[in-house]
Design a protein around this motif. Structure first.
Motif, PDB file in Angstrom:
ATOM      1  N   PHE B  29       6.692  -8.299  55.491  1.00 26.58           N
ATOM      2  CA  PHE B  29       6.767  -6.865  55.735  1.00 26.58           C
ATOM      3  C   PHE B  29       8.076  -6.515  56.460  1.00 26.58           C
ATOM      4  CE2 PHE B  29       6.047  -3.357  58.736  1.00 26.58           C
ATOM      5  CZ  PHE B  29       5.839  -2.330  57.825  1.00 26.58           C
ATOM      6  N   LEU B  30       8.410  -7.307  57.484  1.00 26.45           N
ATOM      7  CA  LEU B  30       9.629  -7.038  58.245  1.00 26.45           C
ATOM      8  C   LEU B  30      10.876  -7.126  57.348  1.00 26.45           C
ATOM      9  CD1 LEU B  30       8.987  -8.943  61.608  1.00 26.45           C
ATOM     10  CD2 LEU B  30       8.978  -6.473  61.226  1.00 26.45           C
ATOM     11  N   ILE B  32      11.079  -6.840  54.029  1.00 22.97           N
ATOM     12  CA  ILE B  32      11.148  -5.761  53.043  1.00 22.97           C
ATOM     13  C   ILE B  32      11.524  -4.454  53.735  1.00 22.97           C
ATOM     14  CG2 ILE B  32       9.773  -4.417  51.393  1.00 22.97           C
ATOM     15  CD1 ILE B  32       8.361  -7.091  50.706  1.00 22.97           C
ATOM     16  N   SER B  33      11.022  -4.243  54.956  1.00 25.27           N
ATOM     17  CA  SER B  33      11.395  -3.036  55.692  1.00 25.27           C
ATOM     18  C   SER B  33      12.888  -3.033  55.984  1.00 25.27           C
ATOM     19  CB  SER B  33      10.646  -2.959  57.028  1.00 25.27           C
ATOM     20  OG  SER B  33       9.296  -3.176  56.836  1.00 25.27           O
ATOM     21  N   LEU B  34      13.397  -4.164  56.469  1.00 23.27           N
ATOM     22  CA  LEU B  34      14.824  -4.238  56.800  1.00 23.27           C
ATOM     23  C   LEU B  34      15.679  -3.939  55.571  1.00 23.27           C
ATOM     24  CD1 LEU B  34      15.229  -7.350  59.143  1.00 23.27           C
ATOM     25  CD2 LEU B  34      15.870  -5.002  59.671  1.00 23.27           C
ATOM     26  N   SER B  36      14.845  -2.328  52.788  1.00 24.74           N
ATOM     27  CA  SER B  36      14.717  -0.936  52.363  1.00 24.74           C
ATOM     28  C   SER B  36      15.529  -0.039  53.277  1.00 24.74           C
ATOM     29  CB  SER B  36      13.252  -0.494  52.415  1.00 24.74           C
ATOM     30  OG  SER B  36      12.439  -1.472  51.842  1.00 24.74           O
ATOM     31  N   PHE B  37      15.436  -0.304  54.570  1.00 21.17           N
ATOM     32  CA  PHE B  37      16.223   0.454  55.530  1.00 21.17           C
ATOM     33  C   PHE B  37      17.723   0.307  55.225  1.00 21.17           C
ATOM     34  CE2 PHE B  37      18.087   0.779  59.910  1.00 21.17           C
ATOM     35  CZ  PHE B  37      17.830   2.135  60.068  1.00 21.17           C
ATOM     36  N   VAL B 286      13.143  -5.441  65.820  1.00 20.59           N
ATOM     37  CA  VAL B 286      12.697  -5.971  64.521  1.00 20.59           C
ATOM     38  C   VAL B 286      13.290  -7.370  64.300  1.00 20.59           C
ATOM     39  CG1 VAL B 286      12.851  -5.688  62.026  1.00 20.59           C
ATOM     40  CG2 VAL B 286      12.312  -3.727  63.476  1.00 20.59           C
TER      41      VAL B 286
END
Lengths: 603, 366
Positions: B29-30, B32-34, B36-37, B286
């Motif tokens: 999750f971390l 993919i978030s990074l 995408s960000f 993060v």
């Protein structure tokens, strides 16, 4: 906490260690955080206003390019003010269309402007750094532009400096010209990142780094109304260094008229220092046409000229050295013990190799009779040197010629070619044939496959004047008032060192003896040592020369090389007149005029 | 050394019954978030949909690799891992041998995108070094020396590209497994002393142009003009972001292209400008949380291989973050180092994701 557990767990030393190492980046991240707090919280207001007004401008400070002088401090190249058309791409929209419109308006060549724009825009640039599209605008163009300038946002007419060669054509090949670099390489040097032109040939190229100085930048803060507030950071520009050439402009200008309407080259240098006093390549061109880059048509006409005015014949022209090489081959024969000064060879005008009915003809049909080495040089006997070259063979000829610098660059501070000293391997590779004995024989009179540049021949003959010392030729005498150094490239040792003087004596007799090939330039005031040469450019196996010379382009080249005054030579001059036919009648008198001028100018 | 002596001999794979539940979903999750960000930030900085799409394609490829590898059986792959560095060496040699007119040879042009072998080397060197050092129950001194030798050789191959920044990271990626695996402290000190002593000596023996080259290694491309322009502008960007930032897509500094390279090495400036100090703190948290989860994987494993790979990768990850952000806020000179998972650049992104995938696969066996 689990991390704590890692440290307490004595058995898991790896995990403990890796966490320990992580302290390093985490510490830096912590410092980054502090700095971010410093930027945002403590100085936040300052940066906020700075960014709001977007008032940070970067200015490029162009250094002035170094000036070039001759040896007597006469100005050769300067920078003159000119009005130029600049473009700040960030401020412009629809740029290509506008460039075309401006070209129409100012009557400039569209494709030329677009070409410059497309090249410059690809290069690294500071934001808002202008690109110079055209130089040397005239008053009418400036007026036309200023009337409609508001239609062309981002374009402006500003004053800039343009390189200008004072004496136009006379030193074109020495000085060279400026242009836009093809390369977009960022890493090369900041001097290339300027929208400025760079040296494309000659001294402007060889010494570009010294001449160009360093581009500076100033990052300024402005207030909302655009008024200057303060300088945020500054990299000072360093102006380029001035160069003083060893060229004697007076001598150069005196000699140039001799080349009027002829193709050819001249090298005049000081044998003991290698300093070049005059360097002529004819025909020439006007470097200012490139420097001001005003007219594409004029530039193209220079490029498409069949006679190759851009080509520096003096350092890049590949010519057979012809008979000028005989003194050196004489030294080779002596050093290898093939002949001594008393060896007599019968010259009946033709030389035969055993088992080969083909004659190798000398230039004089009936021959020179009984010839020793001195007479062979004085009268330029071909048969004598056919014979010695045949005995020497390429195995011994090639290394000896290489020692004198043939077949390799002289390392002069200009663009030059290598010339060529052929050998068996070369011939097999390039011609696809084995080395014949005849090839060595042709080499004996500086013909056949051998090629040399005028500067190479000059350097090699200077070795005789310097008694074996090989001096690197150079064009620049001083850089920013500090003298360039004399550079010796080595010393040639002969088995009998007196041969230097003896071979020189033969070269003196070339001029002084009544039967010498250059007796026509004999002077009572000073002694010249020299050698004529006539280079065949078309082999005539079945034809007679009289038929060949019907075509002026197939006529022999005329060569002369000599130095004076002996015993303490101040000047060596080499002259090549393409298709000039006679070394003694055409080339030697030009050198003589040069000696007269140079050696007697102070009287 | 806490090590299972039966690591290789006994195939003690204890796969937990539910492989889905065993996945570290938080790490995935971390990441993919990074990423995408990062895509959002690249769009904000460049305004180019094409650039975002390209990076997005790399991200998808990376994610597929990552998830696939996270379910792999690393013990079965160990023989491959042991030799995988040859691929890296091969590509480094290829990039040096491909004729090119550019002064630097870092890329292999694959048409659609440029592939950077030095980034690959950073990954495979760690894996092979770790596999090599853990192949026997006891490490003999010669093993360490071999790894050090290969590391310096790889360093040299990248160094002559020339790219000193990445070369040092490659060196670290090979040396760190040696250090973590218990290379004696006394030898570490000797090594440091030798390096420190030889530096001025080597420096003195370099020619002028070589010195100049070494100096330019340090800032290969981010600041080709050699001025403070980038730094001044990025500091203004960070500073004007204030506490909460100007908001997504509102960063004037980066929008107006005042910050050069804002979508690659200087993307942190965009983050700070648009999300402010708290955005920066959030981003750091993060990264730290990610590092913590990965440390836990290393901690929970009994296998030296796992500890070496995970430890080295975590160290490099945080070092990249630290150096990159330090450069953007102006406390370290400009060096060409991307911000992991955020900066635009395909090779680094995919390699980082592959590494995460491999580390995640370590959870499957204890």
């Amino acid at each position: 906490m689990k991390i704590k557990k890692i440290f307490s767990d004595k058995r898991d030393s790896e995990s403990r260690k890796l966490v320990l190492y992580l302290i390093f980046p985490i510490f830096i991240m912590f410092v980054v955080l502090l700095q971010t707090i410093n930027l945002t919280v403590i100085n936040g207001k300052k940066y906020e206003t700075q960014s709001e007004n977007n008032r940070i401008v970067s200015r490029t400070i162009y250094p002035t390019r170094g000036l070039i002088y001759d040896t007597n401090d006469k100005l050769l190249v300067e920078n003159i003010a000119s009005s130029q058309l600049n473009l700040v791409p960030e401020r412009s929209t629809d740029t290509l269309k506008k460039i075309k419109a401006i070209a129409d308006l100012l009557n400039l060549e569209k494709s030329f402007l677009l070409d410059i724009y497309e090249r410059q825009i690809k290069k690294p640039r500071y934001p808002f750094q202008p690109i110079t599209l055209a130089k040397s605008l005239n008053d009418e163009q400036i007026a036309l532009f200023s009337v409609s300038s508001e239609k062309f946002k981002g374009f402006s007419v500003e004053t800039g400096l343009v390189r200008s060669v004072v004496n136009k054509k006379s030193l074109a090949h020495v000085l060279g010209y400026m242009g836009y670099s093809e390369s977009n390489d960022v890493n090369k040097s900041s001097n290339f990142i300027s929208g400025n032109q760079i040296g494309i040939s000659g001294i402007e190229k060889t010494y570009h780094d010294q001449l160009s100085g360093k581009v500076g930048t100033r990052i300024e803060e402005k207030d909302v109304s655009g008024k200057f507030v303060r300088v945020l950071s500054e990299n000072n520009a360093e102006s380029g260094k001035d160069l003083k050439l060893s060229i004697d402009l007076d001598l150069q200008n005196f000699l140039i008229p001799f080349f009027e309407g002829q193709k050819g080259a001249l090298v005049a240098l000081e044998p003991k220092s290698g300093l070049i006093k005059a360097l002529i390549s004819s025909p020439a061109y006007d470097p200012n046409i490139f420097n001001s880059s005003s007219s594409l048509a004029e530039i193209q006409s220079i490029f498409s000229d069949d006679e190759g005015p851009l080509f520096n014949r003096a350092t890049m022209g590949n010519y057979p050295p012809a008979s000028t090489i005989k003194p050196i081959l004489g030294l080779a024969a002596l050093d290898e013990g093939i002949v001594n000064w008393n060896t007599i060879i019968q010259d009946d005008g033709e030389f035969y190799v055993e088992g080969d009915p083909r004659p190798y003809r000398g230039w004089k049909e009936d021959g020179h009779g009984k010839v020793d080495l001195e007479k062979a040089i004085v009268e330029s006997s071909d048969v004598y040197f056919y014979s010695t070259a045949y005995d020497l063979t390429i195995k011994r000829l090639e290394p000896f010629l290489n020692k004198f610098g043939f077949g390799a660059k002289t390392n002069i501070d200009a663009e030059e070619s290598n010339g060529l000293v052929p050998n068996e391997k070369w011939k097999l590779g390039y011609i696809g044939e084995f080395w014949f004995k005849g090839d060595s024989i042709n080499l004996g009179i500086g013909q056949g496959y051998m090629l040399s540049t005028p500067i190479q021949i000059s350097q090699a003959i200077a070795v005789i004047a310097n008694r074996g010392e090989i001096i690197k030729p150079r064009l620049v005498e001083e850089i920013d008032q500090s003298p360039t150094e004399l550079e010796s490239l080595g010393k040639i040792n002969l088995k009998d060192e007196t041969n230097w003087e003896k071979i020189e004596k033969s070269m003196i007799e070339v001029i002084n003896a009544p039967n010498g090939t250059a007796n026509n330039i004999k002077d009572t005031r000073y002694v010249i040592a020299g050698k004529t040469g006539t280079a065949q450019i078309k082999s005539y196996e079945d034809q007679e020369y009289e038929d060949i010379r019907e075509n002026p382009f197939f006529r022999d080249h005329a060569l002369f090389v000599g130095y004076a005054p002996v015993p303490d030579p101040e000047l060596l001059i080499l002259v090549i007149i393409e298709n000039g036919e006679s070394g003694s009648r055409v080339a030697a008198p030009i050198a003589k005029a040069g000696f007269d001028y140079y050696l007697t100018k102070n009287e | 050394m806490s090590r299972n002596p039966l690591e290789f001999s006994l195939s003690s794979r204890m796969i937990k019954p539910n492989r889905w539940l065993n996945q570290d979903w938080l790490v995935l999750f971390l990441i993919i978030s990074l990423v995408s960000f990062g895509l959002m930030m690249i769009y904000s900085a460049s305004g180019s949909v094409e650039m975002v799409l390209r990076q997005g394609i790399f991200a998808v490829i990376g994610i597929v690799f990552m998830i696939y590898l996270s379910f792999s059986d690393y013990q079965r792959l160990l023989p491959i891992y042991l030799n995988v560095f040859w691929i890296g060496i091969f590509f480094l040699l290829v990039v040096l041998l491909i004729p090119s007119d550019a002064a630097t040879r870092r890329w292999i042009d694959l048409g659609i995108f440029g592939f950077q072998p030095s980034e690959l080397m950073r990954c495979v060197l760690t894996i092979s070094a770790a596999a090599f050092l853990s192949r026997n129950p006891r490490i003999v001194f010669r093993d360490w020396m071999i790894v050090i030798g290969v590391s310096f050789f790889s360093f040299y191959l990248v160094f002559i590209q020339p790219d000193l920044g990445t070369a040092i990271m490659v060196l670290i990626s090979g040396i760190l497994p040696v250090l973590i695996s218990g290379f004696p402290v006394s030898y570490q000190i000797i090594g440091i002393v030798i390096i420190l002593l030889s530096t001025p000596f080597i420096w003195m023996n370099l020619l002028d142009y070589q010195k100049q080259r070494v100096l330019t290694f340090f800032d290969p491309s981010s600041d080709p003009l050699g001025t403070g322009w980038n730094i001044i502008q990025s500091q203004i960007a960070v500073g004007s972001g204030s506490l909460f930032g100007k908001g997504f897509f509102q960063g004037t500094q980066s929008q107006l292209n005042f910050v050069p390279e804002s979508h690659t090495d200087f993307i942190f400036a965009v983050v700070a400008e648009e999300f402010g100090l708290f955005g920066v703190i959030g981003l750091f948290l993060v990264y730290l949380l990610l590092a913590f989860r990965l440390v836990m994987i290393a901690k929970n494993s009994n296998f030296l291989f796992v500890k070496l790979v995970a430890g080295t990768f975590i160290f490099l990850l945080l070092t990249y973050v630290a150096f990159n952000t330090a450069m953007v806020v102006g406390i370290l000179p400009v060096v060409g180092m991307p911000l992991p998972f955020l900066s635009q650049g395909g090779t680094a992104l995919i390699i980082n994701m592959i590494m995460i995938g491999i580390i995640l696969s370590f959870r499957r066996t204890v």
